[in-house]
Design an enzyme around this catalytic site. Sequence first.
Site, PDB file in Angstrom:
ATOM      1  N   ASN A 152      38.293  34.023  54.970  1.00 44.05           N
ATOM      2  CA  ASN A 152      39.044  35.277  54.897  1.00 44.05           C
ATOM      3  C   ASN A 152      38.307  36.450  55.519  1.00 44.05           C
ATOM      4  O   ASN A 152      38.912  37.454  55.852  1.00 44.05           O
ATOM      5  CB  ASN A 152      39.411  35.615  53.440  1.00 44.05           C
ATOM      6  N   THR A 192      57.412  30.701  32.523  1.00 39.38           N
ATOM      7  CA  THR A 192      58.698  30.775  33.211  1.00 39.38           C
ATOM      8  C   THR A 192      58.478  31.009  34.705  1.00 39.38           C
ATOM      9  O   THR A 192      57.684  31.866  35.096  1.00 39.38           O
ATOM     10  CB  THR A 192      59.553  31.907  32.602  1.00 39.38           C
ATOM     11  N   SER A 214      48.820  30.956  48.996  1.00 34.96           N
ATOM     12  CA  SER A 214      49.351  32.185  48.400  1.00 34.96           C
ATOM     13  C   SER A 214      50.405  32.791  49.315  1.00 34.96           C
ATOM     14  O   SER A 214      50.164  32.984  50.509  1.00 34.96           O
ATOM     15  CB  SER A 214      48.190  33.160  48.200  1.00 34.96           C
ATOM     16  N   GLN A 255      44.154  31.447  53.573  1.00 40.10           N
ATOM     17  CA  GLN A 255      44.268  32.154  54.863  1.00 40.10           C
ATOM     18  C   GLN A 255      44.822  31.256  55.967  1.00 40.10           C
ATOM     19  O   GLN A 255      45.082  31.727  57.074  1.00 40.10           O
ATOM     20  CB  GLN A 255      42.898  32.695  55.301  1.00 40.10           C
ATOM     21  N   CYS A 300      39.285  42.218  48.428  1.00 36.47           N
ATOM     22  CA  CYS A 300      38.845  42.365  47.046  1.00 36.47           C
ATOM     23  C   CYS A 300      37.523  43.119  46.908  1.00 36.47           C
ATOM     24  O   CYS A 300      37.231  43.634  45.857  1.00 36.47           O
ATOM     25  CB  CYS A 300      38.707  40.984  46.405  1.00 36.47           C
TER      26      CYS A 300
HETATM   27  N1  PLP Z   1      41.336  32.746  48.741  1.00 36.29           N
HETATM   28  C1  PLP Z   1      41.245  33.389  49.915  1.00 36.29           C
HETATM   29  C2  PLP Z   1      40.561  32.739  51.064  1.00 36.29           C
HETATM   30  C3  PLP Z   1      41.780  34.675  50.051  1.00 36.29           C
HETATM   31  O1  PLP Z   1      41.685  35.314  51.216  1.00 36.29           O
HETATM   32  C4  PLP Z   1      42.420  35.266  48.934  1.00 36.29           C
HETATM   33  C5  PLP Z   1      42.944  36.644  49.028  1.00 36.29           C
HETATM   34  O2  PLP Z   1      42.458  37.482  49.762  1.00 36.29           O
HETATM   35  C6  PLP Z   1      42.517  34.522  47.749  1.00 36.29           C
HETATM   36  C7  PLP Z   1      41.959  33.272  47.687  1.00 36.29           C
HETATM   37  C8  PLP Z   1      43.233  35.068  46.565  1.00 36.29           C
HETATM   38  O3  PLP Z   1      44.619  35.039  46.773  1.00 36.29           O
HETATM   39  P1  PLP Z   1      45.598  35.946  45.888  1.00 36.29           P
HETATM   40  O4  PLP Z   1      45.511  37.326  46.444  1.00 36.29           O
HETATM   41  O5  PLP Z   1      46.950  35.350  46.074  1.00 36.29           O
HETATM   42  O6  PLP Z   1      45.121  35.853  44.489  1.00 36.29           O
END
Ligand code: PLP
Length: 387
Positions: free
Chosen positions: A162, A248, A210, A190, A335
């Site tokens: 990412n 749910t 995701s 990603q 994050c």
């Molecule tokens: N894993 C990777 C490689 C990501 O880039 C991200 C989000 O930036 C996640 C996990 C987490 O995904 P989510 O935002 O859906 O919790």
Amino acid sequence: MRDANYLTNMKKRVIYADHAATTPLSEAALEAMKPYLETEYGNPSAIYSAARAPKKAVAEARKRIAAVIGSLPEEIYFTSCGTESDNWAIKGTAFRFIGQKKRIITSCVEHHAVLHSCAFLEKLGFEVIYLPVNTKGMIPADVLLEAMNDNTILASVILANNEIGTIEDIQTLVEAAHQRHILFHTDAVQAVGHIPVNVNELGVDFMSASAHKFGGPKGVGFLYKRKNVELEPFMCGGSQESGQRAGTENVAGIVGMAAALTEAASHMVENEKYLNKLVERFKSNIQSFGLDCVYNGTNNRIPGSISISFRGVEGEMLLHRLDLKGIFVSTGSACNSESIELSHVIKAISVPDEYAKGTIRITLGLENTLDDVDCLVSGLNEILSVK
Ligand code: PLP
């Protein structure tokens, strides 16, 4: 009196170049979701007729997603996000061996959803090995082979990074793990929707994805779990998702995710071509301004993703000054974009000191244009010439 479009009209034009953080909702996803937000609000677990349409929609979405990643529909489990999928695959595997001091192997360039799940398991007595990467961010199979012992239960390696966009050779790593009968999870958050991902070609036992990373809504994801592979349920409660993941179902989210993924998968080749064109333009503009920088990661990377480090500046400063110009990029993963600490990924690939702090991540998307790229690089050039 302000007219009703006041807010929309005063919005300045922005250039959003942070698609690895999240993507705009695709039109296909929005249209597919609407009925389940408006009229078809029945709980899919109910047994009266108002539940039929939502139940059918969830089943249909499962089939569509399975078709894209080459799995069986019953191998797809809907979750609330990529983070949950990562947590579930790792902790759900470990919880089968609680108290047995088993070993889990991961890499030092994982998303925090994986790293923090592993750190949690260390507190419970599991041993975690964090594999180093080379300067391109790749994990050679022999490094994994050396780390495995008879006590190892799981290896978890990210498919596409990412922060730096690098695509790992998951197939080879899986073969190495399976030789020792070790389960393999990949965080493909990603990758899914951006590059071809087929669980059978990869050979993985678990895979996280995701929706909001490929034009779907936020708050929904899925975990692929190979049939007959055991995993402790993570969310306990009702019998949704074959009793494996209670709660749910987010029907609209699930339907939107399937629509977005189907659309992304059916345009993958032309999307990649377009994004490559934008990246080439970016690189040639950077070169023509003569900006002192290095690119991070491999050439085999997520389309549209650029990790670039400028000499002698701080990525944070670049991010904020670009923000003032209405241009949105990131310094690391979304994050941890508020942290001024060098990201763990940039540290792991040993970017030279004089460049490392000046790292930004630019992730272009389909709504970006060549003009956007020109503005972005001119913006960078202006900031760097007066720093
Ligand atoms: N894993 C990777 C490689 C990501 O880039 C991200 C989000 O930036 C996640 C996990 C987490 O995904 P989510 O935002 O859906 O919790």
